[in-house]
Design an enzyme around this catalytic site. Sequence first.
Site, PDB file in Angstrom:
ATOM      1  CB  THR A 168       5.682  -4.015   1.774  1.00  0.00           C
ATOM      2  OG1 THR A 168       5.999  -2.835   1.038  1.00  0.00           O
ATOM      3  CG2 THR A 168       5.694  -5.205   0.831  1.00  0.00           C
ATOM      4  CB  VAL A 169       1.352  -7.366   3.562  1.00  0.00           C
ATOM      5  CG1 VAL A 169       0.999  -8.625   4.356  1.00  0.00           C
ATOM      6  CG2 VAL A 169       0.683  -6.147   4.193  1.00  0.00           C
ATOM      7  N   GLY A 209       0.833  -1.189   0.000  1.00  0.00           N
ATOM      8  CA  GLY A 209       0.000   0.000   0.000  1.00  0.00           C
ATOM      9  C   GLY A 209       0.869   1.241   0.000  1.00  0.00           C
ATOM     10  N   GLY A 210       0.253   2.359   0.332  1.00  0.00           N
ATOM     11  CA  GLY A 210       0.992   3.605   0.313  1.00  0.00           C
ATOM     12  C   GLY A 210       2.027   3.719   1.411  1.00  0.00           C
ATOM     13  CG  ASP A 269      -9.523   2.593   4.090  1.00  0.00           C
ATOM     14  OD1 ASP A 269     -10.325   2.967   3.210  1.00  0.00           O
ATOM     15  OD2 ASP A 269      -8.337   2.313   3.853  1.00  0.00           O
ATOM     16  CE  LYS A 308      -0.143  -2.489   7.108  1.00  0.00           C
ATOM     17  NZ  LYS A 308      -1.573  -2.183   7.385  1.00  0.00           N
TER      18      LYS A 308
END
Length: 472
Positions: A23-24, A19-20, A133, A39
Amino acid sequence: MDQPPRIGRYSLVRRVGAGGFATVWLARDEQLDAEVAVKILSENWVEDEDVRRRFLAEGRFLRKVDSLYVVGVHDIGEADDGRPFMVLTYADGGTLADRIKAGPLEYGEAVRIINQVGRGLKHLHARGVLHRDVKPANVLFRTDPNGDRAMLSDLGLGKSLAEVSRITMPGGTPAYVAPEQVMGERLDHRADLYSLGAVAYAAFTGQAPHGVVSLGAVMQIDAPPPSMTTLREDVPDAIDVVVRRALEPDRDKRWPDLDSFLNALREAHTTGKVPAGLVPAAAMPTPAATTAPVDQATALANANQSTVAVKPRRSRRAGVLTALAAVLLAAAGGYGGYQYVLTRPVKVEAGHLSVAVPRSWSQKAVDNDKALLVSTSTSGWQTNSDVEGVYLGEIAAQELPTAGAAPAGCSSSAPKNGVIGDQNTVTFVYTCGSAQVVDQYRQINPSTLLRVQVRESDPKQRQEVLDSAKYS
């Protein structure tokens, strides 16, 4: 290099998402011989104290909740390069976003998933956390012995309910965020409820509700999204009404809480009926008493119904918002009036009656399948001759009328007799200001007339609606 081959005792296998801010990775806990998800904050944010604080806050929020339907946090730490990381439950079944990309979900499957996500939200709210979200990409699946289980993830925008009771900074994913969240208003659980409704809409149709791509566009939303039947013809009317109530821009018009929404969705799916109490009883008008014969259209527009059975949709039917009687759609200030995005007409049916109408005529009422009213405002049908729409009704009579009943303030022309197929007809035309109303009676059989009244300012469209009216 963005990532070392291991972090502590966790050996990294492959990247599964980014994502912004983070990282996973799929990783293996070598001590426990188990698959986990790690994560880790992205390198470019390692010096940003606010982002680091939010990253760690997500871990604390997740630790507050012990739920089967929320991703769990098992460990937290800091990598050798100073980046914080979290060890999470590994979801091996992908995301809801992946499944929606393949097309709309089967109804029972969608209802099951939305209920599981809803349970996760309830557990978060019970612990004083608002997600903020909720979207398909943040719904993960973990394989269970009996199938798979949906879990909420990514609380990067999560807030405590104590914090969101104050003015908050705008944020969220445009296609799924509640308008009040974008406007920075004080938030409560109904912001997450709206987002869950948007996820349900996407699960049933394969598309997000409004298709907006910026937070600024969300601020312009002033009505629920188009009926789901504009995207998928066979969406049951009861499910359509329930989901779109969750997507009211005005949160006071939404379902009051998650339980109300989830219970209504289950009931709509299992019974095909719009649950009683969709509109508060206090908002229901009382039908006017009368001793004189009542025009059927008037009776229909004044019908007082709290639960309306929705008949199984025929395969050829492209429905509009139908499940509620007109008074329900109008009384709550917005449950009707939903606008459609497509311009082609839609066919609306009730019993023997059918008619093709513009999609902007988005309110419908049915009276025992013997009368049908489709309009832009069913509540204004009897009081405002400028309201566009069509009324069809069966009348027990052996002869065609010789005189019409002009709406108040309208003048009438001489009746015109004709024939449609093997049906004798008589047509009355009323002039109401700059608009015209066509009122036609057809002799269906020796004991039954069909009355069709059309109000539309465009002569061509008016005639098309009149010609499409059928009794089968």
